[in-house]
Design a protein around this motif. Structure first.
Motif, PDB file in Angstrom:
ATOM      1  N   GLY A  38       0.904  -1.137  -0.162  1.00 40.36           N
ATOM      2  CA  GLY A  38      -0.010   0.138   0.009  1.00 40.36           C
ATOM      3  C   GLY A  38       0.681   1.287  -0.056  1.00 40.36           C
ATOM      4  N   THR A  39       0.389   2.345  -0.629  1.00 35.16           N
ATOM      5  CA  THR A  39       0.872   3.729  -0.743  1.00 35.16           C
ATOM      6  C   THR A  39       0.520   4.609   0.595  1.00 35.16           C
ATOM      7  OG1 THR A  39       1.649   3.245  -2.907  1.00 35.16           O
ATOM      8  CG2 THR A  39       1.502   5.511  -2.054  1.00 35.16           C
ATOM      9  N   TYR A  40       1.281   5.365   1.092  1.00 37.83           N
ATOM     10  CA  TYR A  40       0.679   6.338   2.043  1.00 37.83           C
ATOM     11  C   TYR A  40       1.513   7.512   1.783  1.00 37.83           C
ATOM     12  CZ  TYR A  40      -0.390   2.271   5.167  1.00 37.83           C
ATOM     13  OH  TYR A  40      -0.837   1.199   5.951  1.00 37.83           O
ATOM     14  N   ARG A  41       0.547   8.541   1.845  1.00 36.93           N
ATOM     15  CA  ARG A  41       0.884   9.863   1.268  1.00 36.93           C
ATOM     16  C   ARG A  41       0.947  10.933   2.137  1.00 36.93           C
ATOM     17  NH1 ARG A  41       1.468   8.882  -4.014  1.00 36.93           N
ATOM     18  NH2 ARG A  41       0.121   7.521  -4.991  1.00 36.93           N
ATOM     19  N   GLY A  42       2.090  11.824   2.360  1.00 31.80           N
ATOM     20  CA  GLY A  42       2.077  12.956   3.270  1.00 31.80           C
ATOM     21  C   GLY A  42       3.393  13.381   3.382  1.00 31.80           C
ATOM     22  N   SER A  43       3.869  13.767   4.676  1.00 27.59           N
ATOM     23  CA  SER A  43       5.341  14.530   4.691  1.00 27.59           C
ATOM     24  C   SER A  43       6.166  13.407   5.057  1.00 27.59           C
ATOM     25  CB  SER A  43       5.214  15.459   6.044  1.00 27.59           C
ATOM     26  OG  SER A  43       4.901  14.922   6.972  1.00 27.59           O
ATOM     27  N   THR A  56       9.684  16.979   2.464  1.00 29.04           N
ATOM     28  CA  THR A  56       8.557  17.457   1.648  1.00 29.04           C
ATOM     29  C   THR A  56       7.164  16.955   2.275  1.00 29.04           C
ATOM     30  OG1 THR A  56       7.575  17.281  -0.306  1.00 29.04           O
ATOM     31  CG2 THR A  56       8.670  15.226   0.409  1.00 29.04           C
ATOM     32  N   ASN A  57       6.307  17.798   2.083  1.00 32.31           N
ATOM     33  CA  ASN A  57       4.892  17.442   2.437  1.00 32.31           C
ATOM     34  C   ASN A  57       4.237  16.900   1.415  1.00 32.31           C
ATOM     35  OD1 ASN A  57       5.184  18.711   4.994  1.00 32.31           O
ATOM     36  ND2 ASN A  57       4.741  20.943   4.180  1.00 32.31           N
ATOM     37  N   ASP A  58       4.841  16.578   0.328  1.00 29.40           N
ATOM     38  CA  ASP A  58       4.109  15.911  -0.778  1.00 29.40           C
ATOM     39  C   ASP A  58       4.746  14.532  -1.161  1.00 29.40           C
ATOM     40  OD1 ASP A  58       2.038  15.543  -2.816  1.00 29.40           O
ATOM     41  OD2 ASP A  58       3.018  16.658  -4.157  1.00 29.40           O
ATOM     42  N   GLY A  59       5.157  13.927  -0.355  1.00 25.19           N
ATOM     43  CA  GLY A  59       5.789  12.658  -0.399  1.00 25.19           C
ATOM     44  C   GLY A  59       4.975  11.292  -0.416  1.00 25.19           C
ATOM     45  N   SER A  60       5.706  10.218  -0.573  1.00 23.88           N
ATOM     46  CA  SER A  60       4.880   8.821  -0.360  1.00 23.88           C
ATOM     47  C   SER A  60       5.810   7.818   0.252  1.00 23.88           C
ATOM     48  CB  SER A  60       4.117   8.547  -1.751  1.00 23.88           C
ATOM     49  OG  SER A  60       5.210   8.262  -2.635  1.00 23.88           O
ATOM     50  N   VAL A  61       5.159   6.776   0.598  1.00 24.88           N
ATOM     51  CA  VAL A  61       6.096   5.605   1.215  1.00 24.88           C
ATOM     52  C   VAL A  61       5.129   4.492   0.749  1.00 24.88           C
ATOM     53  CG1 VAL A  61       7.062   4.465   3.063  1.00 24.88           C
ATOM     54  CG2 VAL A  61       6.905   6.706   3.244  1.00 24.88           C
ATOM     55  N   PHE A  62       5.860   3.563  -0.066  1.00 28.14           N
ATOM     56  CA  PHE A  62       5.215   2.439  -0.720  1.00 28.14           C
ATOM     57  C   PHE A  62       5.607   1.184   0.533  1.00 28.14           C
ATOM     58  CE2 PHE A  62       5.054  -1.420  -3.503  1.00 28.14           C
ATOM     59  CZ  PHE A  62       3.664  -1.357  -3.707  1.00 28.14           C
ATOM     60  N   PHE A  74       9.925  -0.406   3.226  1.00 19.69           N
ATOM     61  CA  PHE A  74       9.375   0.937   3.027  1.00 19.69           C
ATOM     62  C   PHE A  74      10.203   1.391   1.836  1.00 19.69           C
ATOM     63  CE2 PHE A  74       8.732  -0.546   7.324  1.00 19.69           C
ATOM     64  CZ  PHE A  74       7.500  -0.218   7.472  1.00 19.69           C
ATOM     65  N   ALA A  75       9.480   1.792   0.785  1.00 20.34           N
ATOM     66  CA  ALA A  75      10.153   2.695  -0.412  1.00 20.34           C
ATOM     67  C   ALA A  75       9.526   3.887  -0.259  1.00 20.34           C
ATOM     68  CB  ALA A  75       9.720   1.869  -1.713  1.00 20.34           C
ATOM     69  N   PHE A  76      10.503   4.922  -0.008  1.00 20.77           N
ATOM     70  CA  PHE A  76      10.295   6.349  -0.070  1.00 20.77           C
ATOM     71  C   PHE A  76      10.231   7.087  -1.216  1.00 20.77           C
ATOM     72  CE2 PHE A  76      11.315   5.266   4.264  1.00 20.77           C
ATOM     73  CZ  PHE A  76      10.749   6.035   5.079  1.00 20.77           C
ATOM     74  N   SER A  77       9.686   8.178  -1.458  1.00 20.96           N
ATOM     75  CA  SER A  77       9.679   8.968  -2.796  1.00 20.96           C
ATOM     76  C   SER A  77      10.767   9.733  -2.508  1.00 20.96           C
ATOM     77  CB  SER A  77       8.354   9.687  -3.077  1.00 20.96           C
ATOM     78  OG  SER A  77       8.099  10.422  -1.918  1.00 20.96           O
ATOM     79  N   ASN A  78      11.042  10.680  -3.369  1.00 24.45           N
ATOM     80  CA  ASN A  78      11.920  11.899  -3.466  1.00 24.45           C
ATOM     81  C   ASN A  78      13.454  11.361  -3.190  1.00 24.45           C
ATOM     82  OD1 ASN A  78       9.118  12.764  -2.125  1.00 24.45           O
ATOM     83  ND2 ASN A  78       9.989  14.474  -3.164  1.00 24.45           N
ATOM     84  N   SER A  79      13.813  10.300  -3.631  1.00 18.89           N
ATOM     85  CA  SER A  79      15.191   9.684  -3.624  1.00 18.89           C
ATOM     86  C   SER A  79      15.615   9.516  -2.223  1.00 18.89           C
ATOM     87  CB  SER A  79      16.266  10.813  -4.514  1.00 18.89           C
ATOM     88  OG  SER A  79      15.751  11.266  -5.792  1.00 18.89           O
ATOM     89  N   CYS A 129       1.920   9.988   7.381  1.00 13.53           N
ATOM     90  CA  CYS A 129       1.471   9.992   6.091  1.00 13.53           C
ATOM     91  C   CYS A 129       0.251   8.955   6.272  1.00 13.53           C
ATOM     92  CB  CYS A 129       2.083   8.906   5.193  1.00 13.53           C
ATOM     93  SG  CYS A 129       3.657   9.728   4.577  1.00 13.53           S
ATOM     94  N   THR A 130      -0.786   9.204   5.541  1.00  9.73           N
ATOM     95  CA  THR A 130      -2.193   8.592   5.609  1.00  9.73           C
ATOM     96  C   THR A 130      -2.545   7.927   4.069  1.00  9.73           C
ATOM     97  OG1 THR A 130      -3.397  10.576   4.757  1.00  9.73           O
ATOM     98  CG2 THR A 130      -3.032  10.215   7.362  1.00  9.73           C
ATOM     99  N   ARG A 131      -3.439   6.985   4.036  1.00 14.01           N
ATOM    100  CA  ARG A 131      -4.091   6.479   2.955  1.00 14.01           C
ATOM    101  C   ARG A 131      -5.218   6.694   2.695  1.00 14.01           C
ATOM    102  NH1 ARG A 131      -3.740  -0.017   1.641  1.00 14.01           N
ATOM    103  NH2 ARG A 131      -4.982  -0.277   3.368  1.00 14.01           N
TER     104      ARG A 131
END
Length: 131
Positions: A38-43, A56-62, A74-79, A129-131
């Protein structure tokens, strides 16, 4: 007869495809599934104690539950570097908490929310983050 078999085969394929896609919903609970993704979005943020500082406040964690049944990746966005093989235990009906949680490392996940404060080797990962 071949036409009936072909139509029946296509119907079965469509039925199983729809069933498989509908079973992967946002309501999936990571505590109750043998497999979870699942993907969670938030800071999200990361600091390596040196020159790298990502926030970032617009990131995600898969989040994925791996084969062992108690370990998650946990795969984070934004490198942001990934966190892999983190072991959890269930607390309550729908909450997982990292084994070995302490004041400087804490991960809590349920079907709606992910909170991370993870410090290792001078590097810090955070997520709210939230889903």
């Amino acid at each position: 007869m071949k036409k009936v078999t072909k139509i029946l085969g296509v119907f079965m394929l469509v039925f199983f495809a729809v069933t498989a896609l509908s079973s992967c919903s946002r309501d999936d609970d990571p505590t109750n599934n043998d497999f979870f993704a699942g993907t969670y979005r938030g800071s999200v943020s990361y600091n390596d104690g040196g020159s790298t500082n990502i926030n970032t406040n617009d990131g995600s964690v898969f989040v994925t539950k791996i084969a062992s049944g108690t370990k998650y990746n946990f795969a984070f966005s934004n490198s942001i570097p990934d966190l892999n093989g983190i072991e959890f235990e269930q607390q309550g009906d729908h909450t997982l908490v990292m084994i070995g949680s302490n004041g400087t490392s804490y991960i809590r996940i349920d079907n709606n929310e992910l909170k991370i404060l993870f410090i290792k080797d001078g590097k810090t990962w955070t997520a709210n983050c939230t889903r």
